[in-house]
Design an enzyme around this catalytic site. Structure first.
Site, PDB file in Angstrom:
ATOM      1  N   ASP A 201      47.969  86.035  41.586  1.00 55.25           N
ATOM      2  CA  ASP A 201      49.156  85.174  41.525  1.00 55.25           C
ATOM      3  C   ASP A 201      50.059  85.590  40.359  1.00 55.25           C
ATOM      4  O   ASP A 201      51.218  85.172  40.287  1.00 55.25           O
ATOM      5  CB  ASP A 201      48.731  83.705  41.322  1.00 55.25           C
ATOM      6  CG  ASP A 201      48.771  82.902  42.615  1.00 55.25           C
ATOM      7  OD1 ASP A 201      49.533  83.299  43.523  1.00 55.25           O
ATOM      8  OD2 ASP A 201      48.075  81.884  42.705  1.00 55.25           O
TER       9      ASP A 201
ATOM     10  N   GLN B  53      44.858  77.156  44.231  1.00 55.37           N
ATOM     11  CA  GLN B  53      46.059  76.539  44.799  1.00 55.37           C
ATOM     12  C   GLN B  53      46.507  75.358  43.932  1.00 55.37           C
ATOM     13  O   GLN B  53      45.720  74.486  43.595  1.00 55.37           O
ATOM     14  CB  GLN B  53      45.772  76.071  46.237  1.00 55.37           C
ATOM     15  CG  GLN B  53      46.993  75.532  46.965  1.00 55.37           C
ATOM     16  CD  GLN B  53      48.073  76.588  47.196  1.00 55.37           C
ATOM     17  OE1 GLN B  53      47.776  77.723  47.549  1.00 55.37           O
ATOM     18  NE2 GLN B  53      49.323  76.220  46.983  1.00 55.37           N
TER      19      GLN B  53
ATOM     20  N   LYS C 229      47.679  81.546  53.977  1.00 58.39           N
ATOM     21  CA  LYS C 229      47.265  82.742  53.228  1.00 58.39           C
ATOM     22  C   LYS C 229      46.010  83.363  53.852  1.00 58.39           C
ATOM     23  O   LYS C 229      45.917  84.579  54.017  1.00 58.39           O
ATOM     24  CB  LYS C 229      47.014  82.371  51.755  1.00 58.39           C
ATOM     25  CG  LYS C 229      48.317  82.059  51.008  1.00 58.39           C
ATOM     26  CD  LYS C 229      48.084  81.367  49.676  1.00 58.39           C
ATOM     27  CE  LYS C 229      49.424  80.927  49.080  1.00 58.39           C
ATOM     28  NZ  LYS C 229      49.286  80.111  47.862  1.00 58.39           N
TER      29      LYS C 229
END
Ligand code: NAP
Length: 302
Positions: free
Chosen positions: A128, A105, A61
């Site tokens: 997200d 994460q 990412k």
């Protein structure tokens, strides 16, 4: 007559290609922002512990941010971090005007309440799309950050001009991050969308009969090779979300990723199919970057 390889190649949905084309477009937008003296999008990641998979995903990412000209930052914590320490960091990032998007994460260590952390991220920075406010907006059809995997699936269907209106879409798996949101998106009055959706899960009876009626199957289960050739009708579109690590002594790492679809058997019948890896997976990064751009441009939250 086509060989097996030629036949499969003509049906493959290439997630890498679509992801790169989205990233190329975002890169152009960054160049425009720079030329106009605007604010460069900034994505921030929190990484806890030393899980190999998480390290790889976060590194990918950050690398993608660099490639398209975004700013990025990462905060690392040991797996002994407390909930309070994580919340303090999230709070600081929530209040940092330079950071547009924050991802934590997953998975987090067992002693951390994932929902508590996710819900603490300001919806405005939840690129997200996991926060209840953003998921609620998705359900209501309001502008929001669509979480990366459902976003990626919809983009793939659009890119390949796959007809979804009036089609029977069977989604297998009802997680909050994939199955449930994609079932909502597929049933919405949009294009892609307007499908008649059946959402299956572990308590579904006659799953094979239901799958056999599907024009489009989206498999998000986490059981490698679950969807067999005899569960799919001729011409169905197959989207394989599954990514399970299976032993592969022939590879350097000793493992490889396997999808939820018994690829060789299903591909023979499918009209389109996503491979694993190289299908849905690469799209998730594109989704995250697209949401970060929306945040930087204040397209969702003014
Ligand atoms: P999850 O939270 O574990 O949910 C799995 C779903 O599958 C559940 O709804 C479960 O039903 C259902 N299920 C389990 N066994 C079943 C069976 N025998 N028949 C029918 N349904 C069954 O999984 P997830 O987070 O959605 O992830 C699913 C897979 O996608 C995993 O392999 C994950 O690694 C992968 N994934 C990939 C990406 C990507 O970028 N490519 C992104 C996210 C996830 P119940 O609800 O009844 O338990």
């Amino acid at each position: 007559m086509k060989t097996f390889t030629e036949d499969i190649a003509s049906k493959l949905i290439d997630g890498k290609k679509v992801s790169l084309s989205i990233q190329e477009d975002l890169k152009k937008q960054v160049e425009e922002i720079k030329a106009n003296g605007g604010k460069i999008p900034h994505l921030c990641a929190i990484l806890v512990g030393n899980d190999g998979g998480s390290e790889t995903y976060v590194a990918a990412k950050i690398k993608a941010c660099e490639n398209i000209g975004y700013q990025s930052s990462m905060f690392r914590f040991p797996d002994t971090v407390t909930e309070d320490e994580l919340i303090q960091k999230v709070d600081a990032i929530n209040h940092d005007p330079d950071i547009d998007g924050l991802i934590v994460q997953l998975p987090l260590p067992k002693h951390i309440d994932v929902d508590k952390i996710t819900n603490y991220i300001k919806p405005e920075k939840d690129v997200d799309g996991f926060h209840p406010v953003n998921l609620g907006k998705l359900l209501l059809g309001l502008p929001t950050y669509v979480s990366a995997t459902p976003f990626g699936i919809m983009q793939l269907l659009q890119f390949y001009n796959i007809e979804t209106a009036g089609k029977h879409c069977v989604v297998i798996g009802r997680s909050n991050i994939v199955g449930t949101p994609v079932s909502v998106l597929m049933s919405r009055n949009t294009n892609p969308g307007n499908a008649t959706v059946t959402l299956c899960h572990s308590k579904t009876k006659n799953l094979k009969e239901i799958a056999l009626q599907a024009d489009i199957i989206i498999a998000a289960i986490g059981i490698p090779g679950f969807l067999k050739g005899d569960m799919v009708k001729e011409g169905a579109v197959i989207i394989d979300v599954g990514t399970t690590r299976v032993n592969a002594p022939e590879t350097k790492s000793g493992w490889r990723l396997k999808g939820d679809v018994d690829f060789d058997a299903v591909a023979l019948k499918a009209s389109f199919i996503t491979p694993v890896p190289g299908g849905v997976g690469p799209m998730t990064i594109a989704g995250l970057l697209a949401n970060t751009m929306k945040s930087a441009k204040k397209e969702i939250y003014k």
